[in-house]
Design an enzyme around this catalytic site. Structure first.
Site, mmCIF file in Angstrom:
data_model
loop_
_atom_site.group_PDB
_atom_site.id
_atom_site.type_symbol
_atom_site.label_atom_id
_atom_site.label_comp_id
_atom_site.label_asym_id
_atom_site.label_seq_id
_atom_site.Cartn_x
_atom_site.Cartn_y
_atom_site.Cartn_z
ATOM 1 N N MET A 14 13.394 -0.134 -12.496
ATOM 2 C CA MET A 14 13.145 -1.279 -11.610
ATOM 3 C C MET A 14 13.657 -0.954 -10.207
ATOM 4 O O MET A 14 14.617 -0.186 -10.057
ATOM 5 C CB MET A 14 13.847 -2.530 -12.134
ATOM 6 C CG MET A 14 12.914 -3.440 -12.894
ATOM 7 S SD MET A 14 13.725 -4.903 -13.518
ATOM 8 C CE MET A 14 13.421 -6.069 -12.195
ATOM 9 N N ASP A 88 -0.215 -3.622 -13.396
ATOM 10 C CA ASP A 88 1.213 -3.618 -13.083
ATOM 11 C C ASP A 88 1.996 -3.941 -14.353
ATOM 12 O O ASP A 88 1.492 -4.646 -15.223
ATOM 13 C CB ASP A 88 1.519 -4.649 -11.989
ATOM 14 C CG ASP A 88 2.881 -4.396 -11.353
ATOM 15 O OD1 ASP A 88 3.340 -3.232 -11.371
ATOM 16 O OD2 ASP A 88 3.490 -5.348 -10.833
ATOM 17 N N GLU A 89 3.202 -3.431 -14.441
ATOM 18 C CA GLU A 89 4.095 -3.726 -15.567
ATOM 19 C C GLU A 89 3.392 -3.466 -16.901
ATOM 20 O O GLU A 89 3.396 -4.317 -17.797
ATOM 21 C CB GLU A 89 4.561 -5.196 -15.496
ATOM 22 C CG GLU A 89 5.172 -5.598 -14.169
ATOM 23 C CD GLU A 89 6.643 -5.217 -14.033
ATOM 24 O OE1 GLU A 89 7.202 -4.551 -14.928
ATOM 25 O OE2 GLU A 89 7.216 -5.582 -12.993
HETATM 26 P P1 ADP Z 1 9.345 -1.809 -8.781
HETATM 27 O O1 ADP Z 1 7.959 -2.282 -8.996
HETATM 28 O O2 ADP Z 1 9.547 -0.351 -9.092
HETATM 29 O O3 ADP Z 1 10.382 -2.667 -9.455
HETATM 30 P P2 ADP Z 1 8.901 -2.714 -6.097
HETATM 31 O O4 ADP Z 1 7.788 -1.881 -5.559
HETATM 32 O O5 ADP Z 1 8.555 -4.095 -6.526
HETATM 33 O O6 ADP Z 1 9.668 -1.909 -7.240
HETATM 34 O O7 ADP Z 1 10.044 -2.868 -5.007
HETATM 35 C C1 ADP Z 1 10.756 -1.789 -4.449
HETATM 36 C C2 ADP Z 1 11.444 -2.319 -3.220
HETATM 37 O O8 ADP Z 1 12.427 -3.243 -3.647
HETATM 38 C C3 ADP Z 1 12.217 -1.288 -2.440
HETATM 39 O O9 ADP Z 1 11.390 -0.671 -1.505
HETATM 40 C C4 ADP Z 1 13.281 -2.123 -1.774
HETATM 41 O O10 ADP Z 1 12.801 -2.662 -0.546
HETATM 42 C C5 ADP Z 1 13.485 -3.262 -2.713
HETATM 43 N N1 ADP Z 1 14.723 -3.142 -3.479
HETATM 44 C C6 ADP Z 1 15.343 -2.028 -3.876
HETATM 45 N N2 ADP Z 1 16.470 -2.294 -4.556
HETATM 46 C C7 ADP Z 1 16.565 -3.644 -4.609
HETATM 47 C C8 ADP Z 1 17.496 -4.562 -5.180
HETATM 48 N N3 ADP Z 1 18.576 -4.160 -5.844
HETATM 49 N N4 ADP Z 1 17.222 -5.866 -5.051
HETATM 50 C C9 ADP Z 1 16.143 -6.265 -4.390
HETATM 51 N N5 ADP Z 1 15.244 -5.481 -3.830
HETATM 52 C C10 ADP Z 1 15.446 -4.185 -3.921
HETATM 53 MG MG MG Z 2 7.193 -3.773 -10.170
#
Ligand code: ADP
Ligand code: MG
Ligand code: ZN
Length: 193
Positions: A14, A88-89
């Site tokens: 995540m 997604d997911e």
């Molecule tokens: P994923 O789908 O892999 O969970 P996203 O693409 O939705 O990730 O989001 C990644 C973005 O989230 C990063 O570019 C950053 O801006 C933000 N992010 C990173 N770490 C955190 C955190 N601990 N809490 C909230 N936002 C975060």
């Molecule tokens: Mg995501």
């Protein structure tokens, strides 16, 4: 006619930027006039019932699919009319074998398919979808996050709140308040439920 299909898996913990990457591919295809469709699972309603939204706020309209064989059938039928398909997911789908087989079939029909999914569960074990989908992929992009504790490269998703119970079953769905990205050194497996 040449088969131009491809199956791309975007994986990592995540907060790695998987959804951001998926949305950028989908938006790029959309701008180049390809017919694009984005799917999400009915289980994931964290930010929106209709859009896929990344942690950094990017969004794109998505079709929500039901669980099980019904959702897979709907996906296959809808996908026939599109060039580029985003999911997604992916790990939220319960019929993982059905999903993997269906996406593989669509890749052979010249569809470009992008699947974003977690690399492993928050207890450190594997998802069935990884085992079933990765062998069919043309390209796997692994994205690290930044460890919330020490800022090193993170490959683990750490649950930091107790799991909630929904309709008598443990729900793993959660957002920023429930999960952190952690490196191997900072990850602690949760207590057994
Ligand atoms: P994923 O789908 O892999 O969970 P996203 O693409 O939705 O990730 O989001 C990644 C973005 O989230 C990063 O570019 C950053 O801006 C933000 N992010 C990173 N770490 C955190 C955190 N601990 N809490 C909230 N936002 C975060
Ligand atoms: Mg995501
Ligand atoms: Zn760390």
């Amino acid at each position: 006619m040449a088969n131009t299909g491809k199956l791309i898996v975007i994986t990592g913990p995540m907060f790695a930027g998987k959804t951001t990457k998926l949305l950028s591919e989908i938006q790029k295809a959309h701008k180049s006039k390809k017919k694009v469709i984005l799917f999400k699972s009915a289980i994931d309603n964290r930010y929106s019932d209709v859009d896929v939204v990344s942690h950094n706020g990017a969004r794109f309209p998505a079709v929500t699919l039901p669980d099980g064989a019904e959702g897979i059938k709907a996906l296959y039928e809808a996908a026939e009319n599109y060039d580029v398909i985003g999911i997604d997911e992916g790990h939220f789908w319960d019929d993982t074998k059905g999903l993997a087989d269906t996406l593989n079939k669509l890749a052979f029909k010249s569809k470009s398919i992008y699947v974003a999914m977690l690399n492993r569960k928050s207890d450190g074990t594997s998802f069935n979808l990884s085992k079933e989908l990765l062998p069919f992929a043309d390209h796997v992009q692994f994205i690290n996050a930044k460890c919330a504790r020490c800022a090193k490269d993170a490959t683990f998703t750490q649950r930091v709140t107790p799991y909630r119970t929904v309709n008598g079953e443990i729900s793993y769905v959660g957002g920023k308040e429930d999960y952190e990205a952690r490196c191997r050194n900072c990850f602690t497996p949760p207590p057994k439920a």
